[in-house]
Design a protein around this motif. Structure first.
Motif, PDB file in Angstrom:
ATOM      1  N   ARG A  30       0.794  -1.235  -0.112  1.00 43.92           N
ATOM      2  CA  ARG A  30       0.130   0.113   0.109  1.00 43.92           C
ATOM      3  C   ARG A  30       0.861   1.194  -0.016  1.00 43.92           C
ATOM      4  O   ARG A  30       2.053   1.364   0.414  1.00 43.92           O
ATOM      5  N   VAL A  31       0.525   2.390  -0.624  1.00 46.19           N
ATOM      6  CA  VAL A  31       1.012   3.594  -0.473  1.00 46.19           C
ATOM      7  C   VAL A  31       0.602   4.426   0.613  1.00 46.19           C
ATOM      8  O   VAL A  31      -0.571   4.370   0.978  1.00 46.19           O
ATOM      9  N   ASN A  32       1.581   4.600   1.346  1.00 46.84           N
ATOM     10  CA  ASN A  32       1.140   5.560   2.734  1.00 46.84           C
ATOM     11  C   ASN A  32       0.365   6.548   2.364  1.00 46.84           C
ATOM     12  O   ASN A  32       0.658   7.481   1.469  1.00 46.84           O
ATOM     13  N   PRO A  33      -0.708   6.642   2.981  1.00 45.36           N
ATOM     14  CA  PRO A  33      -1.802   7.846   2.733  1.00 45.36           C
ATOM     15  C   PRO A  33      -0.922   9.321   2.944  1.00 45.36           C
ATOM     16  O   PRO A  33      -1.502  10.083   2.266  1.00 45.36           O
ATOM     17  N   ALA A  34      -0.007   9.361   3.675  1.00 37.58           N
ATOM     18  CA  ALA A  34       0.534  10.597   3.742  1.00 37.58           C
ATOM     19  C   ALA A  34       1.249  11.199   2.468  1.00 37.58           C
ATOM     20  O   ALA A  34       1.396  12.319   2.366  1.00 37.58           O
ATOM     21  N   PHE A  35       1.606  10.085   1.871  1.00 36.36           N
ATOM     22  CA  PHE A  35       2.264  10.425   0.030  1.00 36.36           C
ATOM     23  C   PHE A  35       1.222  10.439  -0.740  1.00 36.36           C
ATOM     24  O   PHE A  35       1.359  10.410  -2.198  1.00 36.36           O
TER      25      PHE A  35
END
Length: 264
Positions: free
Chosen positions: A57-62
């Motif tokens: 998963r792509v970290n939501p912060a990015f």
């Protein structure tokens, strides 16, 4: 040599030598296109065959900078470890670099995927599942801070992958909605979680198929797809052992060893 090639060369040289590096070798990629261009250049420099892909998963912060829900990275043939029930996989990591284990479901692809098709869904991928297994991703990079820099850096360095452990088959996966999982390191519980088969592993396979199609490539029969962490990303050191218990299915054990020069 372009910046893309310089970064790819730095990471592949370090990996081939089994050594760490102190800093990102250049400017980290700012876009998905830049990151996957470096990854492609690194794969082209590596002499081993790609035997599958890791998905994360792509970290939501990015999310604003890297607007895709997941990312992929290659798993090479010598780093795919198959173990039976009760077996232990011997998996190398880079001393002084990043090293972690992640309990994951691993899918083995049934057939070559059709070229150009990029509208796969969690439902439509089912015919491409040869088997589903309990397993582990061994994440490792020569750069200890790779994950901290962000998804672009992770993508550029083989997706931070250095091993996929394919454990016992989940024979009844079509009948399951979820599997409860717990991870232990040296006998101590470090994380628990639950994986939902359809949006999780099947969704990860669909994403990989679509991403590879966008890159003008396909998946091959026998490819392994490590579909994403379930109990967390757990830092681990050389000499430690992890155990990953999948409720009602079985368990997988990993012994962490020191990466050495491969010459690849």
């Amino acid at each position: 040599m372009s910046a893309t090639q310089q970064i790819a060369e730095a990471f592949t040289t370090a990996r081939a030598a089994g050594r760490a590096i102190d800093a990102y070798p250049g400017t980290p990629p700012a876009t998905l296109a830049e990151a996957y261009a470096i990854q492609a250049a690194a794969i082209a420099r590596w002499s081993e065959a790609v035997a599958g892909w890791k998905v994360a998963r792509v970290n939501p912060a990015f999310a604003a900078q890297f607007p895709e829900e997941r990312l992929i990275g290659p798993a090479f043939a010598r780093n795919v470890h198959r173990v039976a029930q009760g077996g232990t996989a011997q998996c190398p990591v880079f001393e002084g670099g990043f090293a972690a284990v992640e309990a994951e479901v691993v899918i083995v692809v049934a057939a070559d995927s059709p070229a150009g098709k990029s509208d796969w869904t969690a439902e439509s991928v089912i015919p491409l599942v040869k088997s589903m297994h309990i397993g582990v991703e061994v994440a490792s990079s020569p750069l200890a801070t790779l994950n901290d820099i962000g998804p672009g850096a992770v993508i550029s360095d083989f997706g931070n992958n250095w091993g996929v452990v394919v454990g016992p088959e989940i024979a009844n996966w079509r009948e399951l909605e979820t599997i409860a999982v717990e991870t232990f390191i040296d006998g101590r519980s470090v994380g628990t979680g639950k994986v939902a088969i359809q949006p999780g592993p099947l969704g990860a396979l669909a994403f990989t198929l679509n991403k590879r199609a966008q890159q003008g490539q396909t998946l091959k029969a026998g490819d392994v797809i490590s579909t994403g962490m379930i109990t967390g990303v757990h830092d681990i050191r050389i000499g430690q052992q992890s155990r990953h218990v999948f409720g009602g299915v079985g368990e997988v054990q990993v012994q962490i060893t020191k990466a050495t020069a491969t010459g690849a």
